[in-house]
Write an enzyme that holds these catalytic residues in place. Structure first.
Site, PDB file in Angstrom:
ATOM      1  N   ASP A 190       0.853  -1.178   0.000  1.00 19.06           N
ATOM      2  CA  ASP A 190       0.000   0.000   0.000  1.00 19.06           C
ATOM      3  C   ASP A 190       0.890   1.229   0.000  1.00 19.06           C
ATOM      4  O   ASP A 190       1.743   1.395   0.874  1.00 19.06           O
ATOM      5  CB  ASP A 190      -0.901   0.007   1.248  1.00 19.06           C
ATOM      6  CG  ASP A 190      -1.785   1.236   1.284  1.00 19.06           C
ATOM      7  OD1 ASP A 190      -2.347   1.591   0.230  1.00 19.06           O
ATOM      8  OD2 ASP A 190      -1.906   1.859   2.361  1.00 19.06           O
ATOM      9  N   GLU A 274      -1.581  -1.013  -6.062  1.00 27.49           N
ATOM     10  CA  GLU A 274      -2.669  -0.245  -6.659  1.00 27.49           C
ATOM     11  C   GLU A 274      -2.154   0.508  -7.869  1.00 27.49           C
ATOM     12  O   GLU A 274      -1.004   0.917  -7.914  1.00 27.49           O
ATOM     13  CB  GLU A 274      -3.204   0.764  -5.643  1.00 27.49           C
ATOM     14  CG  GLU A 274      -4.212   0.186  -4.692  1.00 27.49           C
ATOM     15  CD  GLU A 274      -4.594   1.221  -3.646  1.00 27.49           C
ATOM     16  OE1 GLU A 274      -5.778   1.530  -3.557  1.00 27.49           O
ATOM     17  OE2 GLU A 274      -3.703   1.688  -2.934  1.00 27.49           O
ATOM     18  N   ASP A 355      -3.143   1.597   7.123  1.00 30.47           N
ATOM     19  CA  ASP A 355      -2.202   1.149   6.083  1.00 30.47           C
ATOM     20  C   ASP A 355      -2.117  -0.370   5.979  1.00 30.47           C
ATOM     21  O   ASP A 355      -2.097  -0.930   4.881  1.00 30.47           O
ATOM     22  CB  ASP A 355      -0.806   1.719   6.351  1.00 30.47           C
ATOM     23  CG  ASP A 355      -0.783   3.241   6.230  1.00 30.47           C
ATOM     24  OD1 ASP A 355      -1.615   3.778   5.491  1.00 30.47           O
ATOM     25  OD2 ASP A 355       0.066   3.865   6.895  1.00 30.47           O
TER      26      ASP A 355
END
Ligand SMILES: [Zn+2]
Length: 373
Positions: A190, A274, A355
């Site tokens: 992340d 991502e 997170d």
């Protein structure tokens, strides 16, 4: 598969003059062709059919008026044309990139690319590289080009600290066995503006803020530079000093990210991240400094090719996937979660670290895409 190998080269005086001339010619034809495209667009923008039928100038069209273009490697000019075309296509694919800009002598990277045509680019022993128009240039082959590879092209560049490099693009037959992904050997990352990333094992990258460390020094030298007289010798010297600081930081960052991506690639088979728009983030969140400093995009690039070389894979998940806002235990999406909320409690009772929860969600989504239970 293609791979680029970068080496330092040491052109002699004559060669560096020709290299710099080539940089100039490439920039010149690029700017001319861009001006030509802009003019045609202005003239025919209201008539789509006519616009489509227009022919754009090519480097060859400029050679009769500008004789000196004939002195340099014509493939370098042809590649400038290709680069402009790519810049246009990128713009039409994603408008946020911005319309192609004119190249400037001082601001833009000095480089040109030429292609190998039946051995026009090749290594001569392990101390020289042969290039079109330049003959043999001294090269520091700090590691050999792998055997059984074919040289496709070479990009010659000069850094602001006036070092010359060659990036040799080679093609080779890859016969890599694909690694079957498993849950245990999959890692979710992340993005974090503070520490580069937090992973699904609750580790973070412990990333040094390279620019922040030299920021004060850089500011001081930059102030000195702005006080120097234009076109003076001292100004050039000061500019070199600033460029050297930038180069040092950039190299430290690159080294760190190379080592980090190597460790991750060795420890895992699948990395899930991502699909972030880094430019949008830097602008939108005014995080420019920390976003640019931490080189997340560079890490992604390094991971991508290092994984690929080992038959492993990088999985990117949709940027709209609610990785932070979704509870990883019950799947409830918390629409109220703000950017500053580092921890939160879900309606199911789970207490979540923002997170770590996001990184685990990213890992799970990647596994779902790959069909791993
Ligand atoms: Zn929950």
């Amino acid at each position: 598969m293609n791979k680029a190998y970068i080496y330092r080269i040491y052109p002699n005086n004559e060669q560096s003059i020709l290299i710099n001339k080539t940089f100039g010619c490439v920039r010149f034809v690029y700017n001319q062709m861009l001006a030509n495209r802009k003019a045609i667009y202005e003239q025919y923008k209201d008539d789509k059919q006519a616009l489509k039928e227009q022919k754009y100038f090519t480097p060859a069209d400029y050679k009769s008026n500008y004789e000196w273009l004939k002195e340099v490697d014509s493939l370098a000019l042809a590649n400038a044309q290709l680069n402009l075309k790519t810049a246009y296509n990128n713009f039409f694919r994603d408008k946020s990139i911005g319309f192609p800009k004119f190249k400037s002598k001082h601001k833009d990277r000095k480089s040109y690319t030429t292609n190998n045509q039946g051995g026009t680019i090749r290594l001569i022993g392990n101390k020289l590289v042969r290039l079109p128009k330049l003959k043999d240039i001294a090269i520091k082959l700090h590691r050999p080009l792998p055997e059984k590879t074919k040289i496709k092209s070479a990009t010659i560049s000069q850094t602001p600290t006036e070092k010359y490099y060659i990036s040799i693009l080679v093609e080779y037959d890859a016969c890599i066995e694909q690694v079957t992904p498993t849950l245990e050997r999959t890692l979710g990352l992340d993005y974090s503006s503070k520490s580069l990333y937090v992973d699904s094992q609750a580790n973070s990258a412990d990333y040094p803020k390279f620019y922040r460390k030299v920021e004060a020094k850089l500011k001081k030298e930059q102030r000195k530079l702005s006080r120097r007289k234009k076109c003076g010798k001292n100004r050039d010297k000061q500019r070199q000093k600033v460029a050297k600081l930038h180069e040092k930081v950039a190299n430290q960052r690159k080294d760190f990210l190379h080592k980090l991506s190597r460790q991750i690639t060795n420890a895992y088979d699948t990395i899930v991240i991502e699909d972030l728009n880094m430019r949008g983030m830097a602008q939108g969140l005014k995080l420019a400094k920390s976003t640019n400093d931490n080189g997340y995009g560079m890490l992604k690039t390094f991971l991508q090719y290092k994984l690929k070389e080992q038959g492993k894979q990088l999985v990117t998940i949709d940027k709209w996937y609610p990785s932070s806002k979704m509870c990883r235990f019950c799947g409830t999406v918390n629409g109220e979660l703000k950017l500053g909320d580092r921890v939160w409690t879900c309606s199911c009772g789970a207490f979540l670290d923002r997170d770590i929860n996001a990184a685990i969600n990213i890992k799970n989504e990647g596994c779902r895409i790959l069909g791993i239970a």
